[in-house]
Design a protein around this motif. Structure first.
Motif, PDB file in Angstrom:
ATOM      1  N   GLY A 186     -25.264 -24.339  16.727  1.00 33.44           N
ATOM      2  CA  GLY A 186     -25.098 -24.283  15.274  1.00 33.44           C
ATOM      3  C   GLY A 186     -24.220 -25.398  14.728  1.00 33.44           C
ATOM      4  N   ALA A 187     -23.215 -25.812  15.488  1.00 27.88           N
ATOM      5  CA  ALA A 187     -22.340 -26.900  15.038  1.00 27.88           C
ATOM      6  C   ALA A 187     -23.093 -28.224  15.030  1.00 27.88           C
ATOM      7  CB  ALA A 187     -21.113 -26.988  15.932  1.00 27.88           C
ATOM      8  N   LEU A 188     -23.972 -28.414  16.020  1.00 30.72           N
ATOM      9  CA  LEU A 188     -24.786 -29.627  16.057  1.00 30.72           C
ATOM     10  C   LEU A 188     -25.793 -29.614  14.905  1.00 30.72           C
ATOM     11  CD1 LEU A 188     -25.534 -29.746  19.891  1.00 30.72           C
ATOM     12  CD2 LEU A 188     -23.746 -30.968  18.659  1.00 30.72           C
ATOM     13  N   ALA A 189     -26.409 -28.463  14.672  1.00 33.94           N
ATOM     14  CA  ALA A 189     -27.377 -28.348  13.585  1.00 33.94           C
ATOM     15  C   ALA A 189     -26.714 -28.563  12.230  1.00 33.94           C
ATOM     16  CB  ALA A 189     -28.042 -26.977  13.639  1.00 33.94           C
ATOM     17  N   GLN A 190     -25.491 -28.084  12.087  1.00 37.99           N
ATOM     18  CA  GLN A 190     -24.761 -28.269  10.832  1.00 37.99           C
ATOM     19  C   GLN A 190     -24.551 -29.754  10.547  1.00 37.99           C
ATOM     20  OE1 GLN A 190     -20.401 -27.253  10.527  1.00 37.99           O
ATOM     21  NE2 GLN A 190     -21.159 -25.743   9.067  1.00 37.99           N
ATOM     22  N   GLU A 198     -33.666 -32.118   8.755  1.00 38.85           N
ATOM     23  CA  GLU A 198     -34.223 -30.790   8.477  1.00 38.85           C
ATOM     24  C   GLU A 198     -33.988 -29.881   9.679  1.00 38.85           C
ATOM     25  OE1 GLU A 198     -38.452 -28.568   7.310  1.00 38.85           O
ATOM     26  OE2 GLU A 198     -38.391 -30.746   7.590  1.00 38.85           O
ATOM     27  N   VAL A 199     -33.466 -28.669   9.411  1.00 36.95           N
ATOM     28  CA  VAL A 199     -33.138 -27.721  10.459  1.00 36.95           C
ATOM     29  C   VAL A 199     -33.795 -26.376  10.167  1.00 36.95           C
ATOM     30  CG1 VAL A 199     -31.287 -26.413  11.589  1.00 36.95           C
ATOM     31  CG2 VAL A 199     -30.918 -28.814  10.983  1.00 36.95           C
ATOM     32  N   LEU A 200     -34.401 -25.784  11.196  1.00 37.20           N
ATOM     33  CA  LEU A 200     -34.888 -24.410  11.129  1.00 37.20           C
ATOM     34  C   LEU A 200     -34.090 -23.580  12.134  1.00 37.20           C
ATOM     35  CD1 LEU A 200     -38.775 -24.955  11.088  1.00 37.20           C
ATOM     36  CD2 LEU A 200     -37.245 -24.617   9.137  1.00 37.20           C
ATOM     37  N   SER A 201     -33.518 -22.462  11.675  1.00 38.23           N
ATOM     38  CA  SER A 201     -32.699 -21.613  12.540  1.00 38.23           C
ATOM     39  C   SER A 201     -33.317 -20.230  12.659  1.00 38.23           C
ATOM     40  CB  SER A 201     -31.275 -21.498  11.980  1.00 38.23           C
ATOM     41  OG  SER A 201     -30.629 -22.762  11.961  1.00 38.23           O
ATOM     42  N   PHE A 202     -33.104 -19.578  13.811  1.00 39.43           N
ATOM     43  CA  PHE A 202     -33.842 -18.362  14.120  1.00 39.43           C
ATOM     44  C   PHE A 202     -32.966 -17.174  14.508  1.00 39.43           C
ATOM     45  CE2 PHE A 202     -36.390 -22.086  14.736  1.00 39.43           C
ATOM     46  CZ  PHE A 202     -37.546 -21.775  14.068  1.00 39.43           C
ATOM     47  N   GLY A 203     -31.707 -17.412  14.804  1.00 40.51           N
ATOM     48  CA  GLY A 203     -30.811 -16.315  15.158  1.00 40.51           C
ATOM     49  C   GLY A 203     -30.096 -15.764  13.939  1.00 40.51           C
ATOM     50  N   LYS A 204     -29.166 -14.841  14.174  1.00 39.29           N
ATOM     51  CA  LYS A 204     -28.372 -14.284  13.077  1.00 39.29           C
ATOM     52  C   LYS A 204     -27.662 -15.407  12.318  1.00 39.29           C
ATOM     53  CE  LYS A 204     -26.289 -12.018  16.336  1.00 39.29           C
ATOM     54  NZ  LYS A 204     -25.317 -11.203  17.094  1.00 39.29           N
ATOM     55  N   PRO A 205     -27.679 -15.432  10.999  1.00 40.90           N
ATOM     56  CA  PRO A 205     -28.063 -14.380  10.054  1.00 40.90           C
ATOM     57  C   PRO A 205     -29.503 -14.481   9.545  1.00 40.90           C
ATOM     58  CG  PRO A 205     -27.004 -16.130   8.839  1.00 40.90           C
ATOM     59  CD  PRO A 205     -27.040 -16.567  10.298  1.00 40.90           C
ATOM     60  N   HIS A 206     -30.359 -15.225  10.217  1.00 41.06           N
ATOM     61  CA  HIS A 206     -31.702 -15.494   9.711  1.00 41.06           C
ATOM     62  C   HIS A 206     -32.682 -14.387  10.113  1.00 41.06           C
ATOM     63  CE1 HIS A 206     -30.195 -19.432   8.577  1.00 41.06           C
ATOM     64  NE2 HIS A 206     -29.640 -19.495   9.774  1.00 41.06           N
ATOM     65  N   PRO A 207     -33.708 -14.145   9.309  1.00 37.66           N
ATOM     66  CA  PRO A 207     -34.605 -13.001   9.534  1.00 37.66           C
ATOM     67  C   PRO A 207     -35.341 -12.957  10.871  1.00 37.66           C
ATOM     68  CG  PRO A 207     -34.858 -13.815   7.285  1.00 37.66           C
ATOM     69  CD  PRO A 207     -33.984 -14.810   8.002  1.00 37.66           C
ATOM     70  N   PRO A 208     -35.755 -14.093  11.486  1.00 37.45           N
ATOM     71  CA  PRO A 208     -36.605 -13.969  12.675  1.00 37.45           C
ATOM     72  C   PRO A 208     -36.028 -13.115  13.799  1.00 37.45           C
ATOM     73  CG  PRO A 208     -36.706 -16.212  11.852  1.00 37.45           C
ATOM     74  CD  PRO A 208     -35.642 -15.508  11.056  1.00 37.45           C
ATOM     75  N   ILE A 209     -34.732 -13.187  14.049  1.00 36.75           N
ATOM     76  CA  ILE A 209     -34.175 -12.415  15.161  1.00 36.75           C
ATOM     77  C   ILE A 209     -34.185 -10.920  14.859  1.00 36.75           C
ATOM     78  CG2 ILE A 209     -31.752 -12.606  14.440  1.00 36.75           C
ATOM     79  CD1 ILE A 209     -31.060 -12.832  17.460  1.00 36.75           C
ATOM     80  N   TYR A 210     -34.009 -10.558  13.587  1.00 32.19           N
ATOM     81  CA  TYR A 210     -34.060  -9.138  13.223  1.00 32.19           C
ATOM     82  C   TYR A 210     -35.494  -8.612  13.345  1.00 32.19           C
ATOM     83  CZ  TYR A 210     -29.354  -9.957  11.520  1.00 32.19           C
ATOM     84  OH  TYR A 210     -28.014 -10.286  11.439  1.00 32.19           O
ATOM     85  N   ASP A 211     -36.462  -9.434  12.970  1.00 32.85           N
ATOM     86  CA  ASP A 211     -37.864  -9.044  13.151  1.00 32.85           C
ATOM     87  C   ASP A 211     -38.173  -8.854  14.636  1.00 32.85           C
ATOM     88  OD1 ASP A 211     -38.151  -9.300  10.416  1.00 32.85           O
ATOM     89  OD2 ASP A 211     -39.067 -11.293  10.518  1.00 32.85           O
TER      90      ASP A 211
END
Length: 293
Positions: A186-190, A198-211
């Motif tokens: 996450g620090a690298l993506a930031q 352009e960054v796409l994230s998939f873990g918390k807090p983003h919806p894909p991991i909850y799905d």
């Protein structure tokens, strides 16, 4: 106002499912927290289900191997949902192209090798040098114990100039490995995003991991409404804001990443310091506790 509790048992009765974070709640990267393990076991003995919901940038299979090595009893949880799982789905579906530069340590290579059956018909992902890449899969620094995001600025400038999309497999900025704080994906993506990438994230807090977590529960026959789920975590950016966005209650474990803010004893946060900080951060978790127990 956030209710400060001493144990999970005090407030667990209305909930059927726990979404429990790992680092900072169940272990410190090196050793399990026995009281936390006991709390999860007790919740399951009462008929509840436990999802270990982690931003680990690898598949749930690799996470389980590590937890087995640490000695976590299997009666402490039902399923595992990892940020790596959700990222892997997007990667295999071509979200950043088919030729990827993998930025991360070798321990995360299961993302390329442990392919779910339902995704085996997807075209192969080829790992290539940055100069040949169509996109980036970021799971962390190559050497998480010595490197910082700034070590990647030159390579990120090249990637941004070429318009490469980054798949961020772990939105955490840092974790505590024993007594040492290390940088995460996450620090690298930031940094990449700050530079215009352009960054796409998939873990918390983003919806894909909850799905993905709900799909894992469904696979074992558990269907649950949001008001019967309780999230537990020490990351305010990830666990707490993610739970808020999903509409589920949360327990903020204060003795993890933010422990230094709430007094000298991480297991017993100062109530006034805690409430003042939560107010300043516009955070409203339903509950807080020093350590998961």
């Amino acid at each position: 106002m956030t209710q400060l509790i001493a144990s999970l048992d005090e407030i667990s009765a209305p909930y059927d499912v726990l979404f429990c974070d790992l680092w900072g709640c169940l272990h410190n990267g090196k050793a399990l927290f026995p009281e936390a393990v006991a709390a999860l076991q007790a919740f399951r003995r009462k008929g509840g289900a436990v999802v270990l919901l982690t931003n680990a940038p690898r598949t749930r299979h690799a996470v389980k191997r590590r937890l087995d090595q640490m000695g976590l009893p299997e009666d402490a949880y039902d399923v595992i949902a990892a940020s790596g799982d959700a990222t892997q789905v997007a990667m295999l579906q071509g979200a950043a192209g088919r030729k990827l530069w993998h930025l991360g340590p070798g321990k995360d290579e299961d993302l390329f090798t442990m392919i779910p059956d339902w995704l085996r018909d997807q075209p192969a992902i080829e790992r290539v040098p940055l100069e040949e890449a169509e996109g980036i899969l970021c799971t962390g620094p190559f050497d998480e114990f010595t490197e910082t995001p700034e070590d990647y600025r030159v390579r990120f400038l090249m990637a941004k100039t070429r318009g490469l999309k980054m798949l961020n497999a772990n939105p955490d900025l840092v974790v505590d490995f024993g007594d040492r704080r290390i940088y995460c994906s996450g620090a690298l993506a930031q940094l990449y995003e700050e530079m215009g990438g352009e960054v796409l994230s998939f873990g918390k807090p983003h919806p894909p991991i909850y799905d993905f977590a709900r799909a894992q529960l469904a696979a074992i026959g558990v269907s649950v409404e949001n008001d019967a789920i309780l999230a537990i975590g020490d990351g305010v950016r990830t666990d707490i804001r993610g739970a808020e966005a999903e509409g589920i209650d949360a327990v903020f474990v204060t003795g993890g990443l933010e422990a230094a803010r709430f007094g000298a004893d991480p297991a017993h946060p100062d109530p006034a310091l805690l409430q003042d900080w939560l107010t300043a951060e516009s955070l409203r978790p339903r509950y807080a506790m020093g350590r998961l127990r």
